[in-house]
Write a protein that holds these residues in place. Structure first.
Motif, PDB file in Angstrom:
ATOM      1  N   HIS A 145       0.831  -1.203   0.000  1.00  0.00           N
ATOM      2  CA  HIS A 145       0.000   0.000   0.000  1.00  0.00           C
ATOM      3  C   HIS A 145       0.863   1.250   0.000  1.00  0.00           C
ATOM      4  O   HIS A 145       2.081   1.196   0.185  1.00  0.00           O
ATOM      5  CB  HIS A 145      -0.978   0.004   1.180  1.00  0.00           C
ATOM      6  CG  HIS A 145      -0.318  -0.151   2.523  1.00  0.00           C
ATOM      7  ND1 HIS A 145      -1.008  -0.470   3.670  1.00  0.00           N
ATOM      8  CD2 HIS A 145       0.976  -0.045   2.907  1.00  0.00           C
ATOM      9  CE1 HIS A 145      -0.180  -0.542   4.685  1.00  0.00           C
ATOM     10  NE2 HIS A 145       1.019  -0.275   4.260  1.00  0.00           N
ATOM     11  N   ALA A 146       0.194   2.401  -0.211  1.00  0.00           N
ATOM     12  CA  ALA A 146       0.855   3.705  -0.225  1.00  0.00           C
ATOM     13  C   ALA A 146      -0.073   4.702   0.451  1.00  0.00           C
ATOM     14  O   ALA A 146      -0.762   5.483  -0.226  1.00  0.00           O
ATOM     15  CB  ALA A 146       1.183   4.141  -1.651  1.00  0.00           C
ATOM     16  N   PRO A 147      -0.144   4.703   1.784  1.00  0.00           N
ATOM     17  CA  PRO A 147      -1.065   5.600   2.501  1.00  0.00           C
ATOM     18  C   PRO A 147      -0.807   7.070   2.150  1.00  0.00           C
ATOM     19  O   PRO A 147       0.339   7.482   1.982  1.00  0.00           O
ATOM     20  CB  PRO A 147      -0.748   5.324   3.973  1.00  0.00           C
ATOM     21  CG  PRO A 147      -0.098   3.974   3.977  1.00  0.00           C
ATOM     22  CD  PRO A 147       0.670   3.888   2.703  1.00  0.00           C
ATOM     23  N   ARG A 148      -1.890   7.833   2.064  1.00  0.00           N
ATOM     24  CA  ARG A 148      -1.791   9.252   1.727  1.00  0.00           C
ATOM     25  C   ARG A 148      -2.472  10.088   2.804  1.00  0.00           C
ATOM     26  O   ARG A 148      -3.585   9.770   3.241  1.00  0.00           O
ATOM     27  CB  ARG A 148      -2.456   9.518   0.373  1.00  0.00           C
ATOM     28  CG  ARG A 148      -2.539  10.997  -0.020  1.00  0.00           C
ATOM     29  CD  ARG A 148      -3.273  11.163  -1.343  1.00  0.00           C
ATOM     30  NE  ARG A 148      -3.488  12.561  -1.674  1.00  0.00           N
ATOM     31  CZ  ARG A 148      -2.592  13.328  -2.277  1.00  0.00           C
ATOM     32  NH1 ARG A 148      -1.426  12.825  -2.613  1.00  0.00           N
ATOM     33  NH2 ARG A 148      -2.861  14.594  -2.537  1.00  0.00           N
ATOM     34  N   ALA A 149      -1.800  11.150   3.239  1.00  0.00           N
ATOM     35  CA  ALA A 149      -2.388  12.079   4.210  1.00  0.00           C
ATOM     36  C   ALA A 149      -3.515  12.840   3.527  1.00  0.00           C
ATOM     37  O   ALA A 149      -3.277  13.621   2.605  1.00  0.00           O
ATOM     38  CB  ALA A 149      -1.327  13.037   4.741  1.00  0.00           C
ATOM     39  N   ASP A 150      -4.729  12.605   3.968  1.00  0.00           N
ATOM     40  CA  ASP A 150      -5.912  13.151   3.311  1.00  0.00           C
ATOM     41  C   ASP A 150      -6.444  14.334   4.112  1.00  0.00           C
ATOM     42  O   ASP A 150      -6.381  14.347   5.333  1.00  0.00           O
ATOM     43  CB  ASP A 150      -6.977  12.058   3.204  1.00  0.00           C
ATOM     44  CG  ASP A 150      -7.943  12.302   2.064  1.00  0.00           C
ATOM     45  OD1 ASP A 150      -7.489  12.743   0.998  1.00  0.00           O
ATOM     46  OD2 ASP A 150      -9.148  12.047   2.246  1.00  0.00           O
ATOM     47  N   GLY A 151      -6.979  15.324   3.436  1.00  0.00           N
ATOM     48  CA  GLY A 151      -7.542  16.474   4.129  1.00  0.00           C
ATOM     49  C   GLY A 151      -6.508  17.559   4.370  1.00  0.00           C
ATOM     50  O   GLY A 151      -5.358  17.488   3.924  1.00  0.00           O
ATOM     51  N   GLU A 152      -6.910  18.589   5.117  1.00  0.00           N
ATOM     52  CA  GLU A 152      -6.063  19.758   5.332  1.00  0.00           C
ATOM     53  C   GLU A 152      -5.068  19.576   6.475  1.00  0.00           C
ATOM     54  O   GLU A 152      -4.049  20.257   6.542  1.00  0.00           O
ATOM     55  CB  GLU A 152      -6.932  20.989   5.611  1.00  0.00           C
ATOM     56  CG  GLU A 152      -7.867  21.361   4.462  1.00  0.00           C
ATOM     57  CD  GLU A 152      -8.691  22.590   4.760  1.00  0.00           C
ATOM     58  OE1 GLU A 152      -8.568  23.128   5.888  1.00  0.00           O
ATOM     59  OE2 GLU A 152      -9.453  23.024   3.874  1.00  0.00           O
ATOM     60  N   GLU A 153      -5.347  18.657   7.390  1.00  0.00           N
ATOM     61  CA  GLU A 153      -4.514  18.489   8.573  1.00  0.00           C
ATOM     62  C   GLU A 153      -3.420  17.449   8.336  1.00  0.00           C
ATOM     63  O   GLU A 153      -3.646  16.435   7.680  1.00  0.00           O
ATOM     64  CB  GLU A 153      -5.378  18.056   9.758  1.00  0.00           C
ATOM     65  CG  GLU A 153      -4.657  18.057  11.097  1.00  0.00           C
ATOM     66  CD  GLU A 153      -5.595  17.719  12.248  1.00  0.00           C
ATOM     67  OE1 GLU A 153      -5.259  18.053  13.403  1.00  0.00           O
ATOM     68  OE2 GLU A 153      -6.664  17.136  12.003  1.00  0.00           O
ATOM     69  N   ASP A 154      -2.214  17.725   8.844  1.00  0.00           N
ATOM     70  CA  ASP A 154      -1.146  16.733   8.785  1.00  0.00           C
ATOM     71  C   ASP A 154      -1.567  15.487   9.551  1.00  0.00           C
ATOM     72  O   ASP A 154      -2.402  15.547  10.459  1.00  0.00           O
ATOM     73  CB  ASP A 154       0.148  17.279   9.399  1.00  0.00           C
ATOM     74  CG  ASP A 154       0.769  18.392   8.559  1.00  0.00           C
ATOM     75  OD1 ASP A 154       0.265  18.662   7.458  1.00  0.00           O
ATOM     76  OD2 ASP A 154       1.746  18.992   9.027  1.00  0.00           O
ATOM     77  N   VAL A 155      -0.969  14.367   9.190  1.00  0.00           N
ATOM     78  CA  VAL A 155      -1.301  13.086   9.819  1.00  0.00           C
ATOM     79  C   VAL A 155      -0.186  12.664  10.775  1.00  0.00           C
ATOM     80  O   VAL A 155       1.000  12.819  10.485  1.00  0.00           O
ATOM     81  CB  VAL A 155      -1.514  11.993   8.746  1.00  0.00           C
ATOM     82  CG1 VAL A 155      -1.568  10.604   9.373  1.00  0.00           C
ATOM     83  CG2 VAL A 155      -2.794  12.259   7.976  1.00  0.00           C
ATOM     84  N   LEU A 156      -0.591  12.151  11.923  1.00  0.00           N
ATOM     85  CA  LEU A 156       0.349  11.582  12.887  1.00  0.00           C
ATOM     86  C   LEU A 156      -0.166  10.209  13.273  1.00  0.00           C
ATOM     87  O   LEU A 156      -1.329  10.062  13.662  1.00  0.00           O
ATOM     88  CB  LEU A 156       0.460  12.468  14.131  1.00  0.00           C
ATOM     89  CG  LEU A 156       1.439  11.984  15.220  1.00  0.00           C
ATOM     90  CD1 LEU A 156       2.878  12.049  14.719  1.00  0.00           C
ATOM     91  CD2 LEU A 156       1.293  12.809  16.490  1.00  0.00           C
ATOM     92  N   VAL A 157       0.692   9.195  13.133  1.00  0.00           N
ATOM     93  CA  VAL A 157       0.286   7.839  13.503  1.00  0.00           C
ATOM     94  C   VAL A 157       1.337   7.230  14.425  1.00  0.00           C
ATOM     95  O   VAL A 157       2.501   7.629  14.432  1.00  0.00           O
ATOM     96  CB  VAL A 157       0.104   6.927  12.261  1.00  0.00           C
ATOM     97  CG1 VAL A 157      -0.913   7.514  11.303  1.00  0.00           C
ATOM     98  CG2 VAL A 157       1.433   6.666  11.552  1.00  0.00           C
TER      99      VAL A 157
END
Length: 216
Positions: A180-192
């Motif tokens: 897979h190739a997860p993509r940060a979606d939306g306006e907010e940065d992603v933190l996992v």
């Protein structure tokens, strides 16, 4: 291993510490959601609606910003500001993980293996790694496979993976056959918070760079 098996192993005291943190963090987020809903329902916005707005001059914001820009910052203040920024980056991290994150940020610090992606290693046990991964909004993690399972708990923002959007509190478990190739979606940065049982296997150019540079 699925979420139910993780819960059973957690209760039996045999779940790996890195995954114990994930279970506790997800439970903490679920608790936050419940508390927020209760508070919102109780308040109902009544207090704000009953308050009269305070008068403010038309140029109040410009005046305040101008004052901030003109005030010199001494080294101690600058250091405090930088420390505050580092802590602000961890604002979305649940309590069970927070102490580990603060210690790692103050020690090893964040690493950036590729543009728009930063990683903060919290724990390593042989090939198993637990880390925080910060992805800028709109950025995709290069396509990769797995040598073992990968557990991902979203702490902030939303990411798109295999046509499905995951948000704060959602857990995704990928096995050795997943690519897979997860993509940060939306306006907010992603933190996992991610726990991998073995190094990822990047594809394409990223895979070539992985072989040359040796990043996980």
């Amino acid at each position: 291993m699925n979420r139910d098996q993780m819960t059973a192993d957690y209760a039996a005291g045999v779940l790996h510490p890195a995954l114990r943190l994930m279970v506790e963090a997800q439970d903490a987020i679920d608790g936050e959601r419940a508390r927020d809903s209760e508070i919102a329902a109780a308040a109902g916005g009544a207090w704000l609606e009953s308050e009269d707005p305070a008068p403010m001059k038309d140029n109040a914001l410009d005046t305040a910003l101008s004052s901030i820009r003109e005030t010199p910052m001494d080294p101690a203040a600058r250091a405090a500001r930088q420390a505050g920024q580092r802590l602000a980056e961890l604002a979305a991290v649940p309590e069970p993980i927070l102490d580990h994150a603060i210690e790692a940020a103050s020690g090893r610090g964040w690493k950036s293996p590729m543009k728009g992606v930063r990683r903060l290693e919290l724990m390593r046990d042989g090939d198993l790694t637990a880390e925080l991964i910060h992805v800028k909004s709109g950025v995709s993690v290069p396509a990769h496979g797995h040598s073992g399972r990968e557990y991902t708990l979203c702490l902030q923002g939303e990411f798109l993976q295999d046509g499905k959007v995951y948000g704060r509190g959602d857990m995704v478990i990928a096995d050795g056959e997943t690519v897979h190739a997860p993509r940060a979606d939306g306006e907010e940065d992603v933190l996992v918070y991610a726990v991998t049982e073995a190094p990822l296997k990047y594809r394409g150019v990223a895979g070539l760079l992985q072989k040359i540079l040796g990043f996980r």
